[in-house]
Enzyme design. Structure first.
Site, PDB file in Angstrom:
ATOM      1  N   ASP A  24      28.689  31.301  51.418  1.00  0.00           N
ATOM      2  CA  ASP A  24      28.999  31.900  52.489  1.00  0.00           C
ATOM      3  C   ASP A  24      28.694  31.578  53.316  1.00  0.00           C
ATOM      4  O   ASP A  24      27.593  31.433  53.612  1.00  0.00           O
ATOM      5  CB  ASP A  24      29.541  33.637  52.481  1.00  0.00           C
ATOM      6  CG  ASP A  24      30.780  33.780  52.870  1.00  0.00           C
ATOM      7  OD1 ASP A  24      30.399  33.858  53.821  1.00  0.00           O
ATOM      8  OD2 ASP A  24      31.046  35.239  52.109  1.00  0.00           O
TER       9      ASP A  24
HETATM   10  C1  BGC Z   1      32.837  36.125  54.932  1.00  0.00           C
HETATM   11  C2  BGC Z   1      33.796  35.179  54.083  1.00  0.00           C
HETATM   12  C3  BGC Z   1      34.769  34.608  55.638  1.00  0.00           C
HETATM   13  C4  BGC Z   1      32.887  34.181  55.999  1.00  0.00           C
HETATM   14  C5  BGC Z   1      33.820  32.936  57.267  1.00  0.00           C
HETATM   15  C6  BGC Z   1      32.080  35.235  55.555  1.00  0.00           C
HETATM   16  O1  BGC Z   1      31.473  36.528  56.322  1.00  0.00           O
HETATM   17  O2  BGC Z   1      32.551  36.479  53.755  1.00  0.00           O
HETATM   18  O3  BGC Z   1      35.219  35.539  53.819  1.00  0.00           O
HETATM   19  O4  BGC Z   1      35.105  32.666  54.390  1.00  0.00           O
HETATM   20  O5  BGC Z   1      32.319  35.050  56.576  1.00  0.00           O
HETATM   21  O6  BGC Z   1      34.427  33.040  58.372  1.00  0.00           O
END
Ligand code: BGC
Length: 760
Positions: free
Chosen positions: A302
């Site tokens: 993530d």
């Molecule tokens: C989130 C993810 C997301 C990523 C990219 C993160 O803060 O937890 O779900 O895909 O950002 O945008």
């Protein structure tokens, strides 16, 4: 040793005994006994579109070998990096192959330009373009929790196709979605992104969404692997504790389903599971996902999660964070940059073997080949001029509208106040959300535009004009409702009307990532506004916009009718007016229980029985002294403008074996005067087993459209294998005995029939 660790050791051992990823379905007991505990074996993806290249698996691997042989370490680390794009983005990153996946490039022109640069680079490895497109790209359907409220895989798949088609038309290849974390605590703001509290519904959602996206031209990312949905007290980014059986029965199945449907990217969870941040958990990412399940795609971290291993307190340095993540099995570093920064030193010192780097790069390249990115004939660089006419088309908007109509849940309708077939002369619309496109659009708007989004107030006024109805408006307060100043003005507008339509609930910025809430009633002063409106004595229709289940106890008595819409998207206002006026008869159902009080959380309908079930007057029972234990409204609940009756439930067989399927059939009758759609739900209970089993579990859903007075026979198939559950080692157990079946319009369906699973 925690039961969790123990469970994964057992799986890892079992997997290695069976030859890891290549193992066939296990029969650990080795005696062919179908009732023996067995580990879940490798997954065989079945998505039609998961390899679009026209190359065989062997041809892809040969091409990867050739490419790997030409790659420097920098080239390899470039493929292991996914970065965010902004207007200061340095093209040199693409020219020099220092990035493999780019997130959030804003325009089709820019994607086309960057892809052309990537193809012209020394190795010519194409970029993957991605953006979180959870419920649409520019045209938004309802947020995922609203899509789950349709209980309809066809609607969900159509939204997947709509999203895929629109995003791909602009040059996108991948979305960081669906989020398939199971969510049982609405304090967590991210419940809006998932399919709610039930594993069956979440699997139904996952399969439909992954396939729909691929059919539209976009590949899916399954996230967040795993346990993020169970964060303690609903606090975002916090830790979760899950027993092995709970993990295997509830949280892992949607991921297996998504992989079976052909998803090739998995995003690891930010959160800590049983004491270990998932980003550093080798047992989950490598032993289970790749070993036992045989996953050969990409595991991406993530956002910045590798660096976060330091504040998590498991890495004392940037070097250690990179080491933990890469050895745990994270192939691609999303945003932290620590792989590019730290892996050269870790490889030089021999702590990280080159083989691990090659393996990660192989996975990235494999997915790029399968996506058809190396072949301009399969995935051409998008022509920006063509892209301009390919989004926000009437066809795409029609899909979003239909999904929105199907997602709206009618919770209350005293005296048949709705639909407004003979609308009164004067209607007062109250609430800032009635004029705010953003509150329809909801969180994760991708490239959505306010200008595409009809305004509720205008839609209602236009639709009621032919009836001679005058619609007036007052805000009452802004959508966050931090001030009561406008209440009296709103009350004066309300007093001059025959009916109040109050549009309240959660504004878009209160429902998303990092929006955990501790109070779940109407936000801030909204309840006081509703109370003030109720004091006018005018009947109230409450239109609730939300991203999660709220505590509706105080709002309930103030409104005669209540509609609940999980941010319904670009065409949400139109869909709401369709439902209010009766052009559409609502059929949405709650994908999460509505709690009575925050103190009941986490709450789900599939509780285990207790030795002391609550009963009136019993003081030593599993109860609260100040509140009922039941939800305010149960999972699967939703009204219609008509009524439905269930008759003559039959099961196809009374005794079954482990490989069989039981078919339940029931007559559903429309008892009212309007055509309507019923969502028929089948629940099962296993009354005696080696572990306590949930009081009921959803195992099947069907939809039936019925004209007034019409009756149809509805069938739902229940494969007996669905009755298995996990033991302390995470192995599946199928146990003989009686199973009770409940069929009806919500999780409160009455008990109705039973069958026997017999040992051969
Ligand atoms: C989130 C993810 C997301 C990523 C990219 C993160 O803060 O937890 O779900 O895909 O950002 O945008």
């Amino acid at each position: 040793m925690s039961p969790f660790r123990h469970g994964f050791l057992a799986i890892a051992l079992l997997a290695s005994m069976l030859g890891g990823a290549s193992a066939q379905a296990a029969d650990p007991a080795g005696d062919g006994d179908p009732f023996a505990a067995r580990a879940e074996g490798p997954i065989h993806p079945s998505g039609r579109l998961w390899n679009r290249s026209g190359l065989t698996a062997a041809e892809i691997e040969t091409r990867i070998d050739a490419l790997l042989a030409r790659m420097s370490l920098d080239d390899k680390l470039g493929q292991m990096f996914a970065g965010g794009w902004d207007t200061r983005f340095d093209d040199a990153q693409v020219r020099e192959g220092r990035v493999g996946i780019l997130s959030g490039v804003e325009t089709a022109e820019e994607m086309a330009r960057l892809q052309t640069l990537a193809r012209a680079s020394r190795l010519g490895i194409p970029l993957i373009f991605t953006r979180d497109s959870l419920h649409g790209y520019r045209t938004l359907a309802p947020v995922p929790l609203g899509l789950a409220a349709t209980f309809d895989p066809e609607v969900i798949a159509s939204v997947g196709r709509m999203t895929g088609q629109e995003a791909a038309s602009q040059g996108m290849h991948l979305t960081f979605s669906p989020m398939i974390d199971l969510t049982r605590d609405p304090r967590w703001g991210r419940v809006v992104e998932g399919a709610g509290e039930d594993p069956f519904l979440t699997r139904l959602f996952t399969k439909a969404m992954v396939s729909g996206l691929a059919e539209g031209g976009l590949q899916a990312t399954l996230k967040h692997f795993v346990g993020y949905g169970a964060v303690r007290a609903g606090r975002d980014y916090a830790e979760a504790e899950l027993s092995v059986p709970t993990l295997h029965d509830l949280h892992l199945p949607p991921f297996r389903t998504g992989l079976e449907a052909g998803a090739q990217i998995v995003m690891s969870a930010f959160s800590v599971l049983n004491g270990v941040p998932v980003t550093a958990d080798r047992r989950l990412l490598t032993d289970l996902l790749r070993g036992a399940w045989g996953f050969d795609g990409i595991v991406v971290s993530d956002w910045d999660a590798i660096r976060e291993l330091m504040p998590h307190g498991v890495a004392g340095s940037r070097e250690e964070a990179a080491f933990l993540a890469v050895t745990a099995g994270i192939d691609v570093d999303l945003a932290s940059g620590l792989y590019r920064e730290q892996l050269p030193g870790l490889i030089a010192s021999g702590r990280v073997p080159t083989a691990r780097i090659d393996e990660a790069v192989r996975r990235v390249l494999r997915v790029k080949y399968r996506f058809g990115l190396f072949d301009a004939g399969v995935t051409p660089v998008v022509d920006p001029a063509a892209a301009a006419g390919a989004w926000s088309t009437p066809e795409l908007r029609a899909v979003a509208l239909e999904a929105a109509r199907r997602s709206i849940v009618l919770l209350k309708n005293d005296g048949g106040l709705l639909p407004l077939v003979r609308p009164p002369k004067r209607i007062a619309v109250i609430g800032a959300a009635a004029r705010d496109a953003g509150d329809m659009m909801g969180s994760w708007g991708a490239k959505a535009e306010r200008g595409d989004t009809p305004i509720f107030l205008d839609e209602l006024a236009a639709r009621l004009k032919p009836f001679g109805t005058r619609v007036s408006f007052a805000e009452g307060c802004d959508d966050a409702c931090r001030s009561t100043e406008g209440f009296e003005a709103a009350a004066r507008v309300a007093e001059r009307a025959d009916l109040i339509v109050a549009v309240l609930g959660e504004p878009w910025f209160l429902t998303a990532e990092s929006t955990s809430r501790t109070r779940l009633g109407l936000p801030n002063h909204q309840q006081a506004l509703l109370d003030r409106l109720a004091a006018t004595g005018r009947p109230i229709v409450l239109v609730t916009l939300a991203g999660r289940p709220m505590v509706m106890v105080d709002a309930w008595p103030k409104a005669k009718a209540v509609l609940y819409a999980f941010s319904p998207g670009t065409l949400g206002a139109r869909a709401l007016v369709d439902v209010l006026t009766g052009e559409v008869n609502p059929s949405g159902r709650l994908p999460m229980s509505l709690p009575r009080a925050v103190g009941q959380l986490p709450l789900s309908y599939d509780m285990l029985p207790t030795g002391r079930p609550p009963s009136p007057g019993d003081e030593l029972a599993a109860r609260y002294v100040d509140e009922a234990v039941t939800p305010f409204l149960p999972f699967g609940y939703g009204l219609s403008y008509t009524g439905f009756a269930y008759e003559d439930l039959r099961l196809s067989v009374a005794r079954v074996g482990p490989g069989d399927t039981v078919t339940a059939s029931v007559t559903v009758r429309n008892t009212g005067a309007r055509a309507g759609r019923e969502i028929v739900q089948l629940y099962v209970h296993d009354p005696v087993a080696s572990r306590s089993r949930p009081l009921r579990q959803l195992k099947g859903v069907a939809r039936v459209d019925l004209a007034p007075g019409e009756a149809k026979r509805v069938e739902i198939a229940l494969p007996v294998a669905e009755l298995a559950f996990a033991d302390d080692e995470g192995r599946r157990l199928l146990e003989a005995g009686r199973f009770d079946v409940f069929v009806g319009g919500s999780s409160a369906a009455e008990p109705t029939a039973s069958f026997e699973l017999a040992k051969p």
